[in-house]
Design an enzyme around this catalytic site. Sequence first.
Site, short mmCIF file in Angstrom:
data_model
loop_
_atom_site.label_atom_id
_atom_site.label_comp_id
_atom_site.label_asym_id
_atom_site.label_seq_id
_atom_site.Cartn_x
_atom_site.Cartn_y
_atom_site.Cartn_z
N HIS A 27 0.80 -1.24 0.00
CA HIS A 27 0.00 0.00 0.00
C HIS A 27 0.83 1.28 0.00
O HIS A 27 0.76 2.12 0.88
CB HIS A 27 -1.11 0.01 1.06
CG HIS A 27 -0.73 -0.34 2.47
ND1 HIS A 27 0.23 0.32 3.18
CD2 HIS A 27 -1.23 -1.27 3.31
CE1 HIS A 27 0.30 -0.19 4.39
NE2 HIS A 27 -0.56 -1.15 4.49
N HIS A 81 -5.15 -8.74 14.43
CA HIS A 81 -5.19 -7.60 13.50
C HIS A 81 -5.99 -8.01 12.26
O HIS A 81 -5.73 -9.05 11.66
CB HIS A 81 -3.76 -7.22 13.12
CG HIS A 81 -3.64 -6.02 12.23
ND1 HIS A 81 -4.62 -5.07 12.10
CD2 HIS A 81 -2.62 -5.60 11.43
CE1 HIS A 81 -4.22 -4.13 11.26
NE2 HIS A 81 -3.01 -4.43 10.83
N GLU A 83 -6.21 -6.48 9.28
CA GLU A 83 -5.71 -6.18 7.93
C GLU A 83 -5.44 -7.50 7.20
O GLU A 83 -4.98 -8.48 7.79
CB GLU A 83 -4.46 -5.30 7.98
CG GLU A 83 -4.17 -4.71 6.62
CD GLU A 83 -3.19 -3.54 6.62
OE1 GLU A 83 -2.60 -3.23 7.66
OE2 GLU A 83 -3.00 -2.94 5.54
N ASP A 85 -3.39 -8.90 5.27
CA ASP A 85 -2.16 -9.69 5.23
C ASP A 85 -2.10 -10.65 6.42
O ASP A 85 -1.26 -11.56 6.45
CB ASP A 85 -0.91 -8.79 5.18
CG ASP A 85 -0.92 -7.66 6.18
OD1 ASP A 85 -2.01 -7.20 6.57
OD2 ASP A 85 0.17 -7.21 6.56
N HIS A 147 -1.86 -0.28 14.34
CA HIS A 147 -2.10 0.91 13.56
C HIS A 147 -3.51 0.96 12.96
O HIS A 147 -3.82 1.87 12.19
CB HIS A 147 -1.04 1.06 12.45
CG HIS A 147 -1.17 0.06 11.33
ND1 HIS A 147 -1.37 0.45 10.03
CD2 HIS A 147 -1.18 -1.29 11.30
CE1 HIS A 147 -1.45 -0.59 9.25
NE2 HIS A 147 -1.34 -1.66 9.98
N ASP A 166 1.49 -5.96 14.10
CA ASP A 166 2.43 -5.18 13.28
C ASP A 166 3.51 -4.47 14.10
O ASP A 166 4.56 -4.10 13.57
CB ASP A 166 1.67 -4.12 12.47
CG ASP A 166 0.95 -4.70 11.26
OD1 ASP A 166 1.29 -5.82 10.84
OD2 ASP A 166 0.04 -4.02 10.75
N TYR A 194 10.07 0.51 8.36
CA TYR A 194 8.71 0.07 8.71
C TYR A 194 8.05 1.08 9.65
O TYR A 194 6.90 1.48 9.46
CB TYR A 194 8.76 -1.33 9.37
CG TYR A 194 7.41 -1.94 9.54
CD1 TYR A 194 6.86 -2.75 8.56
CD2 TYR A 194 6.65 -1.70 10.69
CE1 TYR A 194 5.61 -3.30 8.70
CE2 TYR A 194 5.40 -2.24 10.85
CZ TYR A 194 4.88 -3.05 9.85
OH TYR A 194 3.62 -3.59 9.99
N HIS A 227 5.32 -9.40 11.22
CA HIS A 227 6.19 -9.30 10.03
C HIS A 227 7.65 -9.36 10.49
O HIS A 227 8.01 -8.75 11.49
CB HIS A 227 6.01 -7.97 9.30
CG HIS A 227 4.67 -7.77 8.70
ND1 HIS A 227 4.21 -8.49 7.62
CD2 HIS A 227 3.67 -6.90 9.01
CE1 HIS A 227 2.99 -8.07 7.29
NE2 HIS A 227 2.65 -7.11 8.12
FE1 FEO Z 1 -1.47 -3.78 9.34
FE2 FEO Z 1 0.63 -6.26 8.55
O1 FEO Z 1 -0.98 -5.36 8.53
#
Ligand code: FEO
Length: 400
Positions: A27, A81, A83, A85, A147, A166, A194, A227
């Site tokens: 993104h 989370h 999101e 991913d 986030h 994250d 990051y 991550h």
């Molecule tokens: Fe906020 Fe790794 O997604």
Amino acid sequence: MAIFKAVKVSESVYWVGAIDWNIREFHGYTTHHGSTYNAYLILADKPTLIDTVKAPFKSELLERISSVINPKDIAYIVSNHTEMDHSGCLSEIIQAVQPEKVFASVMGAKALKQHFTLPQEIIPLKTGDELSLGNKTLAFTETRMLHWPDSMFSYLKEERLLFSQDGFGMHLASEERFADELDKGVLDYEFATYFANILLPYTNLITALLDKIKSAGPAIDIIAPDHGPIWRRDLTLILDKYRTWSEQKPTRKAVVLYDTMWHSTERMARAVEEGLHEGGAQVKVMSMAAVHRSDIAYEILDAGALVVGSPTLNNNIFPTMADVLTYLKGLRPKNLVGAAFGSYGWSGESASQLQDILKEMKVEIVTEPVKSQYVPNEGVLAQCHDLGLKVANRLKEVAV
Ligand code: FEO
């Protein structure tokens, strides 16, 4: 033949995520070194899966789980989370595993429903809630807007292990699972990049969260993010880095960011650079023709000044400058001083427009913009040099 294996993280925790060597766009953020989508399996009395992975990596997740346990033996799934991913294959994993219960934060339970048609109800968790896994206990803290509104930390009490989604993560693909096994230069760069590209808008919340962690005492031995590598050493250093980046105290570093049409704005940028250097600033010159917006965010993270230049194109700033400044404005960097400059042919709006954007970003304007009609002459270049010098002198006053 199954090729993907789980990796032991602690007494009962296994990494069962996926490695994405090829992703380069996240993104708007260029991920030079790929990424991982980390999911974790707790082999407790009630086997529990923490997060899932991006949808195309579902088989890798299931294979890694299967290397240590039958996926159908998983009792609980916790989504830290929403999101995609981390939740992109949640629905399919629920169908495959058929767990007793699925949990997420209060906001996560709502957000997951807005993303997917899930085969099972999501049980909402709030800060302070605990979940018994039989011989282990998970404690939860909602970390709203770190986030996303749904973001949540899960803490495995008996092993002092924090699943931080994250937070404390980075986009870095590797076979090594622990940060202390990786090249420090790459690690430092990706960790900072990051933070700059994902977490910078939320620094006030991060400072408050770090205070909370500090007041809780030294209760974390491992940080397992969603991550990149897992942290098991030097956790104080990691927390200190987050605090430094959150405070963003001004430094003597200046970023000169520009694009150019026929090299006029570029010549102005180089004159600004010389003025900054003469004034004692550390200078980073970045042309939009050569760098990506996420690399600029990285450089801004520890900068004290942002000086921007653009030609005027059809009564506006250059599109590349509009792109990067829209991005930087959204990241809300703090405590910057700056100035603007630009060349033009006949109308000449760009430098003033750049200054207006800097003001919207709450950048302290050190001096009025310098403009050059067509090719900058000696007088204009001297003005650019002086602009750089003035910014450097202001940095001397504000930098810590
Ligand atoms: Fe906020 Fe790794 O997604």
